[in-house]
Motif scaffolding. Structure first.
Motif, PDB file in Angstrom:
ATOM      1  N   CYS A 177      27.883   4.494  24.419  1.00 53.95           N
ATOM      2  CA  CYS A 177      29.245   4.001  23.687  1.00 53.95           C
ATOM      3  C   CYS A 177      29.801   2.974  24.916  1.00 53.95           C
ATOM      4  O   CYS A 177      29.153   3.236  26.040  1.00 53.95           O
ATOM      5  CB  CYS A 177      30.549   4.998  23.482  1.00 53.95           C
ATOM      6  N   TYR A 205      37.312  -6.991  25.433  1.00 51.70           N
ATOM      7  CA  TYR A 205      35.948  -7.768  25.020  1.00 51.70           C
ATOM      8  C   TYR A 205      36.876  -9.617  25.061  1.00 51.70           C
ATOM      9  O   TYR A 205      36.648 -10.592  25.318  1.00 51.70           O
ATOM     10  CB  TYR A 205      35.284  -7.867  23.647  1.00 51.70           C
ATOM     11  N   TRP A 258      33.397   0.010  21.986  1.00 49.06           N
ATOM     12  CA  TRP A 258      32.223  -0.258  20.883  1.00 49.06           C
ATOM     13  C   TRP A 258      31.142   0.032  21.095  1.00 49.06           C
ATOM     14  O   TRP A 258      31.488   1.223  21.968  1.00 49.06           O
ATOM     15  CB  TRP A 258      31.599  -1.720  22.467  1.00 49.06           C
ATOM     16  N   ASP A 277      26.551  -1.223  15.000  1.00 47.16           N
ATOM     17  CA  ASP A 277      27.696  -1.243  16.229  1.00 47.16           C
ATOM     18  C   ASP A 277      28.890  -1.685  15.664  1.00 47.16           C
ATOM     19  O   ASP A 277      29.324  -2.889  14.929  1.00 47.16           O
ATOM     20  CB  ASP A 277      27.312  -2.276  17.154  1.00 47.16           C
ATOM     21  N   LEU A 313      32.973  -2.612  16.322  1.00 50.44           N
ATOM     22  CA  LEU A 313      33.931  -2.735  17.780  1.00 50.44           C
ATOM     23  C   LEU A 313      35.236  -2.913  17.519  1.00 50.44           C
ATOM     24  O   LEU A 313      35.589  -3.316  16.503  1.00 50.44           O
ATOM     25  CB  LEU A 313      34.300  -4.884  17.526  1.00 50.44           C
ATOM     26  N   THR A 320      35.029  -5.582  13.586  1.00 50.30           N
ATOM     27  CA  THR A 320      33.559  -5.585  14.333  1.00 50.30           C
ATOM     28  C   THR A 320      32.685  -7.032  12.834  1.00 50.30           C
ATOM     29  O   THR A 320      32.462  -8.156  13.583  1.00 50.30           O
ATOM     30  CB  THR A 320      32.838  -4.247  13.294  1.00 50.30           C
ATOM     31  N   ILE A 323      29.922  -9.298  14.371  1.00 51.64           N
ATOM     32  CA  ILE A 323      28.443  -8.272  15.034  1.00 51.64           C
ATOM     33  C   ILE A 323      27.665  -8.043  13.772  1.00 51.64           C
ATOM     34  O   ILE A 323      28.469  -6.851  12.832  1.00 51.64           O
ATOM     35  CB  ILE A 323      29.401  -7.175  15.927  1.00 51.64           C
TER      36      ILE A 323
END
Lengths: 579, 519
Positions: A65, A70, A79, A103, A105, A122, A127
């Protein structure tokens, strides 16, 4: 420990004798030390291992993790690495969550709203990472001032370039950083000191769905296989060409000479020659210490340095790794988490590039025997200036549960449940386990814990933790101690305006203590932590900060006129150069 | 199970203790034979309601052993405790309870139990040893130290106790005594890595690097022998395919193929659908050169699990050894289809393709190996050789140069590059001084016939024919002295050239046995 280090340590110990136990005095000392506030903060990430029932190896081996800023707004975002069907006809294990399995965010809203809370961004960030996720590495590989993310997978990896506008683009194909073998750990480092971050990727074993085989527990029951069941892959080193692409220099630089099942990775200047080296925690085999030959080649000196094996010469199942000054003498220890029955291992740095297994003398041996450790964080949770250790545990074999004193009554995931541990530093290179009830629910309730990251999520001067669980919800553990009277937050920025991951900072205090910390994204188990340093000073005050930068420059920054109890940026090249 | 006894208070119990209920244990995950075995012990206990304390304790104890053998530690602990409630002075149950606790990492409780066992049998040295181990694991080295010292007083040659005590002394910084103990243990068992490595580290800490180096290098997982018959008996209880399979694997790794074969056959008898048992038996039979039997076993395994890569890989090896080229190619193609990253399968496939006269496909397979394993010198060598044999000199040069850079210390790559520089038919690829430098490097690292022939080739290329002739003649003399008449023709081929004042323009003579190739 060399003579100079010993003198430094004696001096700091003398001072410690006068320091009150501040941890016990601060607010919240009577309650749990850490409280999981994931749900209250809007973090609803739930890992899905896509369990097949066939004991596919990768289901139990992941995952990490990340805590990273960011969007560059000064607070830490999250993340999370997610599982996937990985080409199998396996339904998601977690019912009810209809969001795409990718994944995820989460943006920290602290800077915008003044209140710690997270928002799932996300989709907005672009992503869509649907590989079977394992780990993360972070670094500004394209020198554009924001942090990029490399994701290791069981299957092809991904390189998410930060576009600087809150979105990411997967540029793996164009970058040449592709790795299709089963990768685990990764770390960015500028091994050739050309100003561009290169990338080391630790690869695991040649397990594929088609080569899957049945492994058994001593009882004869089917169990997950271990790394010895499959041939290991060699790791990979990728040189950054400075134009957004990477070249594979694995063979050329000697990295391909060995093949071990690699997991955790840290990049640091272990021999203090001004060139970043690489340490790799290998699962069930010798660990690797790649000493950088001035950017031209790497040689594995783990065995010669005493950091390959445990004290009896036995290889161990190394998972997570931390490299930092753990005993407070100014050099860099290595701490590794291991399989149940092996104990975790602390390699003590003697100050001259040689290590010895000091686990038992440090009090870190017996308490770890029942557990299989994965994520690990060196953090000063109580702000007393000594580095404590938080460890995320969870089994990988059914037999581990019995060894951890639990009854394996179920054939479900509970067979792998173990509780986490918080080890408080006593100073003088010794630790003791904090009773789980004191540490908090996250340390009493067993589960299959894996990745762990640390950083100050609420920017209040004490470190918080992020812990992820196989097939379980993520935990955001907020430190309830409160900051010590004096603390210092340091962001070390190199000449390219990047977080100087791998830099060593030593805070020199009025009372003569020297508190050394390594700034790093890397370490733990396949995870990314905040490279900013949080140094608890008790009631002491800083006089100066000395920084050993990854490119070899050594500088001193005097503290007169600078703030404390806040985060301060130190820019490479703006201090007074030291020899 | 044993419902008549659960929770009962028996007159035979010491100090008014009652028997604790035993947990219900789900045996279904166990292998069939293990289930039968444990169920037998459960049934024996269930039928024992009317018995007096000692035989009843024995039935609890036996059930405890069965549970412990299969790592059902919580249930084993309860069973032993009931046995001890009935017969508190029974050494065996006390000792095995202590081991159960130790295996479950309840080390302080284990140590206390070992200490009670030691009081019951003061002359049983191994009990003190395990007590020390448990105290050490419980984080109480000072208690452990007392046990090891007491044991060494009674048994001065107890190597395991010396090692264990030395670990504590090393942590305490008492390096002279650490070394003294380990040297003494080493005299008793020179091959135990658990002695050599810590001894090396102790010498290193004293700055005695020369002594340290070979000892540290002798790392591994070889332990000194510990005589512990009760515990060994318990461990031998565990049966079932998985356990026998594990034993077979250990035999195989030690090179005892006959014992491995027996174990794998036993595992198949226990569990005929066990793919790994069939596979391992097939591999052992291959090693024993019983190829038809090996093929049969691996085919059985494939019938059970058609997509396991290792089976197709192993079958490919069997077919290669049987000379069934196309079948080998088919099996290995299946292996790489299932696992495109299996470097070993690509390599064996390439070899099979070479033998099958399919050089282009072989070259592609070798190149894939190099992609997967950049430091695989054998694959690089064969890629280079295939380009040379095809007369693609520019490509050969590029590959051999890159390979000699990537794996700089591999003598056969250096040799290939030296010969390319000395004898390539294309003028642009030759470089006499470079060939000389490479040949010298080769000769310095490995002075053999190959190196001599290579150096002679380089000497001829720079016009030093007399020296080339002398060196080639010497290589021929050595070959004949070493009973290598197969080399005579190729060595003479080059010798004649040098005698005539001509350099070589081929890297190897026709049918040259020195040419690298597929084994």
């Amino acid at each position: 420990m060399n003579r100079r280090s010993r003198l430094r340590m004696m001096a700091s110990l003398a001072m410690i004798g006068f320091s009150p136990n501040l941890a016990a005095c601060r607010a919240g000392a009577s309650g749990p030390l850490f409280v999981d506030q994931a749900a209250a903060l809007g973090v609803d990430f739930h890992h899905d291992a896509f369990l097949s029932g066939d004991y596919h190896f990768m289901e139990i081996a992941g995952f990490g993790c990340g805590m990273l800023d960011y969007d560059g707004d000064g607070d830490l975002d999250l993340w999370f690495v997610q599982g996937s069907a990985a080409g199998r006809s396996v339904a998601p294990s977690i019912p009810g969550d209809t969001r795409p399995k990718t994944d995820r965010l989460y943006k920290n809203l602290l800077k915008e709203s003044g209140k710690l809370a997270f928002e799932d961004v996300t989709e907005a960030a672009g992503i869509r990472e649907d590989g079977y996720g394992m780990g993360l590495a972070a670094g500004d590989y394209d020198n554009d001032g924001d942090v990029d993310v490399y994701v290791t997978n069981f299957g092809p990896n991904a390189l998410w370039r930060n576009n600087g506008d809150g979105t990411f683009t997967d540029v793996i194909e164009a970058s040449g950083a592709q790795e299709e073998r089963w990768s685990m750990g990764a770390a960015f480092l500028d091994y050739d000191r050309d100003g561009w971050l290169d990338l080391y990727v630790s690869n695991y074993v040649s397990f594929t769905l088609s080569s899957h085989k049945a492994c058994y527990a001593p009882s004869g029951a089917v169990d997950y296989c271990g790394p010895a069941s499959y041939p290991a892959y060699s790791d990979r080193l990728l040189r950054n060409n400075g134009d957004g692409s990477f070249s594979d220099v694995t063979g050329e630089l000697g990295i391909g000479e060995v093949a071990f099942p690699g997991l955790g990775v840290v990049a640091a200047d272990f021999n203090r020659d001004g060139w970043p080296d690489i340490y790799v925690a290998n699962d069930g085999t010798e660990n690797l210490l790649w000493i950088n030959q001035e950017g031209k080649r790497f040689t594995n000196q783990a065995l010669a340095a005493g950091a390959a094996l445990d004290g009896s010469g036995k290889p161990e199942a190394s998972m997570g790794v931390v490299a930092d000054d753990l005993d407070g003498d100014g050099d860099m220890e290595i701490f590794l988490t291991h399989l149940t029955g092996e104990s975790n291992t602390l390699y003590i740095d003697d100050g001259a590039g040689l290590y010895h297994d000091g686990t038992n003398a440090a009090g870190l041996g017996s308490s770890s025997l029942p557990f299989t450790g994965f994520g690990v964080a060196a953090l000063d949770y109580d702000g007393d200036g000594w580095q404590d250790l938080a460890i995320a545990n969870g089994g990988v074999r059914t037999v581990d549960t019995a060894a951890a004193g639990q009854t394996a009554a179920s054939t479900g995931l509970e067979q792998f449940w173990q509780r986490n541990q918080l080890m408080r530093a006593l100073g003088q290179g010794r630790w003791e386990e904090i009773p789980a009830e004191t540490a908090g629910d996250a340390f009493t309730k067993p589960d299959i814990h894996r990745g762990m990251a640390h950083g100050d999520l609420d920017l209040d001067g004490d470190p918080d933790l992020l812990v992820v669980r196989v097939n379980g919800p993520a935990m955001v553990l907020i430190n309830q101690q409160g900051a010590p009277a004096r603390w210092l937050g340091l962001r070390l920025v190199d000449t390219k305006d990047r977080d100087a991951s791998g830099a060593l900072a030593t805070v020199v205090t009025e009372e003569g203590r020297r508190l050394t910390r390594r700034a790093a994204f890397d370490g733990s188990y396949l995870s990314v932590s905040d490279p900013r340093l949080l140094v608890g000073l008790g009631e002491d005050s800083p006089v100066a900060v000395e920084v050993q930068w990854p490119d070899g420059l050594h500088e001193r920054f005097t503290w007169a006129g600078r703030a404390t109890e806040t985060y301060v940026e130190l820019k490479e090249g703006s201090g007074e150069e030291l020899p | 199970m044993a419902s008549g006894l659960i929770g009962a208070s028996l007159s035979g119990c010491a100090k008014g203790e009652t028997l604790a209920p035993l947990p219900v244990v789900d045996l279904s995950p166990l292998a069939p034979k293990a289930q039968t075995q444990v169920a037998g012990a459960q049934a024996a206990l269930a039928q024992a309601t009317a018995e007096s304390a000692v035989p009843l304790a024995a039935r609890f104890g036996e059930l405890g052993r069965q549970y412990q053998a299969y790592q059902l530690l919580g249930a084993a602990e309860r069973a032993y405790r009931n046995a001890l409630a009935l017969t508190p002075d029974a050494f065996e149950w006390r000792y095995l309870l202590a081991h159960t606790l130790h295996e479950g990492n309840q080390n302080e409780a284990a140590a206390e139990s070992f200490d009670i066992a030691a009081e019951l049998r003061p002359r049983e040295g191994v009990v003190l040893f395990w007590s020390g181990q448990s105290w050490a694991a419980a984080g109480k080295p000072e208690e452990a130290k007392k046990r090891y010292e007491a044991l060494l007083k009674d048994e001065p040659d107890h190597a395991a106790a010396m090692i264990a005590l030395s670990r504590i002394l090393q942590q305490e910084g008492d390096l002279p005594r650490t070394i003294e103990l380990l040297e003494k243990a080493r005299a008793l068992d020179p091959n135990a890595s658990e002695i050599n490595y810590p001894l090396g580290m102790a010498y290193r800490a004293l700055g005695q690097e020369e002594k340290a180096k070979p000892l540290v290098a002798a790392r591994g997982d070889t332990k000194v022998k510990l005589v512990d018959p009760i515990y060994v008996d318990l461990k031998s209880l565990a049966e079932g395919a998985a356990v026998v399979l594990q034993e077979g694997t250990e035999f195989f790794e030690k090179g005892d193929l006959a014992a491995a074969e027996r174990a794998f056959r036993q595992a198949i008898a226990e569990d005929p659908a066990n793919v790994t048992a069939h596979e391992n038996l097939g591999v052992a039979l291959t090693r024993l050169d019983r190829l038809e039997e090996a093929e049969t076993e691996i085919q059985k395994a494939i019938a059970l699990e058609p997509n396991r890569v290792s089976l197709h890989f192993s079958l490919g090896s069997v077919y290669s050894r049987m000379g069934k080229g196309q079948q080998a190619i088919d099996s290995l193609r299946r292996a790489v289809q299932l696992d495109p990253a299996h470097a070993g399968a690509h390599f064996n496939l390439a070899n099979a393709l070479v033998r099958g006269g399919q050089p282009d496909d072989a070259l592609a397979a070798y190149q894939r190996v190099v992609e997967l394993q950049p430091n695989n010198a054998d694959a690089r060598l064969l890629v280079g050789l295939m380009q040379i044999q095809a007369g693609r000199w520019a490509e050969a040069e590029r590959i051999v140069v890159a390979s000699a850079t990537a794996v700089p210390d591999h003598p056969r790559l250096v040799e290939m590059l030296a010969r390319l520089r000395a004898a390539c038919p294309e003028d642009a690829r030759r470089d006499g001084p470079a060939a000389m430098a490479l040949a010298k490097r080769l000769m310095d690292s490995k002075s053999d016939i190959n190196s001599a022939v290579t150096q002679a080739m380089a000497l001829a290329e720079v016009g030093r024919f007399a020296e080339a002739e002398a060196l080639q003649a010497e290589a021929l003399r050595v070959a004949l002295a070493e009973s290598r008449p197969d080399l005579e023709a190729s060595l003479t081929y080059f010798l004649d050239l040098y005698k005539a004042g001509k350099p070589a323009r081929e890297l190897w003579a026709p049918d040259d046995p020195l040419m690298p190739g597929v084994q």
